[in-house]
Design an enzyme around this catalytic site. Structure first.
Site, PDB file in Angstrom:
ATOM      1  N   ASN A   6       0.874  -1.174   0.000  1.00 37.68           N
ATOM      2  CA  ASN A   6       0.000   0.000   0.000  1.00 37.68           C
ATOM      3  C   ASN A   6       0.914   1.229   0.000  1.00 37.68           C
ATOM      4  OD1 ASN A   6      -1.756   2.074   0.541  1.00 37.68           O
ATOM      5  ND2 ASN A   6      -2.318   1.365   2.595  1.00 37.68           N
ATOM      6  N   TRP A   7       0.945   1.912  -1.116  1.00 43.22           N
ATOM      7  CA  TRP A   7       1.861   3.060  -1.239  1.00 43.22           C
ATOM      8  C   TRP A   7       1.318   4.319  -0.562  1.00 43.22           C
ATOM      9  CZ3 TRP A   7       3.952   2.998  -7.020  1.00 43.22           C
ATOM     10  CH2 TRP A   7       4.857   1.935  -7.137  1.00 43.22           C
ATOM     11  N   LYS A   8       0.059   4.312  -0.159  1.00 41.56           N
ATOM     12  CA  LYS A   8      -0.554   5.499   0.478  1.00 41.56           C
ATOM     13  C   LYS A   8      -0.287   6.735  -0.397  1.00 41.56           C
ATOM     14  CE  LYS A   8       0.071   3.044   4.790  1.00 41.56           C
ATOM     15  NZ  LYS A   8       0.500   3.002   6.182  1.00 41.56           N
ATOM     16  N   HIS A  89      -9.191   1.062   5.326  1.00 42.83           N
ATOM     17  CA  HIS A  89      -7.868   1.252   5.939  1.00 42.83           C
ATOM     18  C   HIS A  89      -8.004   2.216   7.117  1.00 42.83           C
ATOM     19  CE1 HIS A  89      -3.713   2.486   6.540  1.00 42.83           C
ATOM     20  NE2 HIS A  89      -3.385   1.337   5.967  1.00 42.83           N
ATOM     21  N   GLU A 158      -4.742  -4.970  10.676  1.00 42.11           N
ATOM     22  CA  GLU A 158      -3.725  -3.931  10.824  1.00 42.11           C
ATOM     23  C   GLU A 158      -3.938  -3.189  12.138  1.00 42.11           C
ATOM     24  OE1 GLU A 158      -1.976  -2.927   6.663  1.00 42.11           O
ATOM     25  OE2 GLU A 158      -3.507  -1.464   7.192  1.00 42.11           O
ATOM     26  N   GLY A 164       3.256   2.178  10.621  1.00 39.46           N
ATOM     27  CA  GLY A 164       4.201   3.281  10.429  1.00 39.46           C
ATOM     28  C   GLY A 164       4.995   3.622  11.686  1.00 39.46           C
ATOM     29  N   SER A 203       4.109  -2.340  10.064  1.00 33.48           N
ATOM     30  CA  SER A 203       5.574  -2.399  10.199  1.00 33.48           C
ATOM     31  C   SER A 203       6.175  -3.729   9.729  1.00 33.48           C
ATOM     32  CB  SER A 203       5.996  -2.095  11.639  1.00 33.48           C
ATOM     33  OG  SER A 203       5.619  -0.767  11.972  1.00 33.48           O
ATOM     34  N   GLY A 224       3.267  -1.236   4.125  1.00 33.04           N
ATOM     35  CA  GLY A 224       3.248   0.193   3.813  1.00 33.04           C
ATOM     36  C   GLY A 224       4.644   0.660   3.432  1.00 33.04           C
ATOM     37  N   GLY A 225       5.339   1.276   4.388  1.00 31.12           N
ATOM     38  CA  GLY A 225       6.650   1.881   4.146  1.00 31.12           C
ATOM     39  C   GLY A 225       7.620   1.031   3.338  1.00 31.12           C
TER      40      GLY A 225
HETATM   41  P1  13P Z   1       3.577   0.247   7.498  1.00 27.91           P
HETATM   42  O1  13P Z   1       4.080  -1.044   6.877  1.00 27.91           O
HETATM   43  O2  13P Z   1       4.314   1.449   7.004  1.00 27.91           O
HETATM   44  O3  13P Z   1       3.524   0.133   8.991  1.00 27.91           O
HETATM   45  O4  13P Z   1       2.058   0.433   7.003  1.00 27.91           O
HETATM   46  C1  13P Z   1       1.160  -0.618   7.116  1.00 27.91           C
HETATM   47  C2  13P Z   1      -0.098  -0.278   6.398  1.00 27.91           C
HETATM   48  O5  13P Z   1      -0.827   0.602   6.821  1.00 27.91           O
HETATM   49  C3  13P Z   1      -0.404  -0.988   5.161  1.00 27.91           C
HETATM   50  O6  13P Z   1      -1.701  -0.719   4.724  1.00 27.91           O
END
Ligand code: 13P
Length: 241
Positions: A6-8, A89, A158, A164, A203, A224-225
């Site tokens: 998920n690149w947000k 999300h 999640e 994050g 994470s 995410g990250g």
């Molecule tokens: P992170 O991997 O950056 O913690 O984000 C997780 C997330 O929200 C994926 O949708």
């Protein structure tokens, strides 16, 4: 195994192309299903530049088909480019005040158009500390999936406090939550509910992905990250069970 990124709100068009130039080479042999969810304007480029076997998804959608809904995107507008839609999300729930009722309408619209839906659920730190994890998960699942005719559905657990923050949930937290989610899905959908795949997100990094992916009832991860970096995401995507 579904390894989803998920690149947000990250990456321009050029950064999207550059990502796939490198990422494609690194994942050409993996047996896992890989999914990348860029922001809306980069979705067509992602579809064009990603290897055919990489699935592309959206991070949100609106439930109406057309009309006076400035700034929204419909399911049929996504249909030519996407296979998946992420819904519910915690960014949407907590920063854009999306309720379970709204998410439910979105899930129904996406499923009607035969999308794979990844429904995200998870408790905040306050809710966990006041022993409300199970009741929050149950409420999110029950309300977001109310009246849904089950088709292609994944759940992503999640925990909000692990997103994050660099703090992933412990093995025990993940095992407990995934097992509770499985039970709830079985209550809601019977035998079919047992087969719904459950991803963990929060994470996930190359260093902890192997352990997380080996846990019971963990059928993949939502990253995410670490999904922004082609090398890191490829390391996770190439995981062998
Ligand atoms: P992170 O991997 O950056 O913690 O984000 C997780 C997330 O929200 C994926 O949708």
């Amino acid at each position: 195994m579904l390894i989803a990124g998920n690149w947000k709100l990250n990456k321009t068009l050029k950064e999207t192309k550059d990502f796939f130039k490198e990422f494609n080479k690194l994942v050409s042999k993996t047996q896992n299903m890989i999914l990348v969810c860029p922001s809306f304007p980069c979705i067509p480029a992602a579809r064009e530049y990603a290897l055919k076997k990489i699935f592309i998804g959206a991070q949100n959608v609106f439930f109406e088909e057309k009309g006076e809904f400035t700034g929204e995107v419909s399911v049929s507008q996504l249909k030519s480019f996407c296979d998946f839609i992420v819904l519910g999300h915690s960014d949407r729930r907590n920063k854009f005040s999306e309720s379970n009722e709204l998410i439910n309408k979105k899930v129904k619209a996406a499923m009607k158009s035969n999308f794979n839906v990844i429904l995200c659920v998870g408790e905040t730190l306050n809710e966990r500390n006041s022993s409300k994890t199970n009741s929050v998960l149950e409420e999110q699942l029950t309300k977001s999936l109310s009246g849904v005719a089950l088709k292609k559905l994944f759940i992503a657990y999640e925990p909000v406090w692990a997103i994050g923050t660099g703090k992933n949930a412990s093995k025990e937290d993940i095992i407990q939550a995934h097992s509770f989610i499985k039970q709830t899905l079985t209550k809601l959908f019977g035998e079919k509910g047992k087969k719904i795949q459950i991803l963990y997100g929060g994470s996930v990094k190359p260093e902890n992905a192997k352990e997380i992916l080996s846990l019971p009832n963990v059928d993949g991860v939502l990253v995410g990250g670490a999904s922004l970096d082609p090398k890191k995401f490829a390391e996770i995507a190439n995981h062998k069970k």
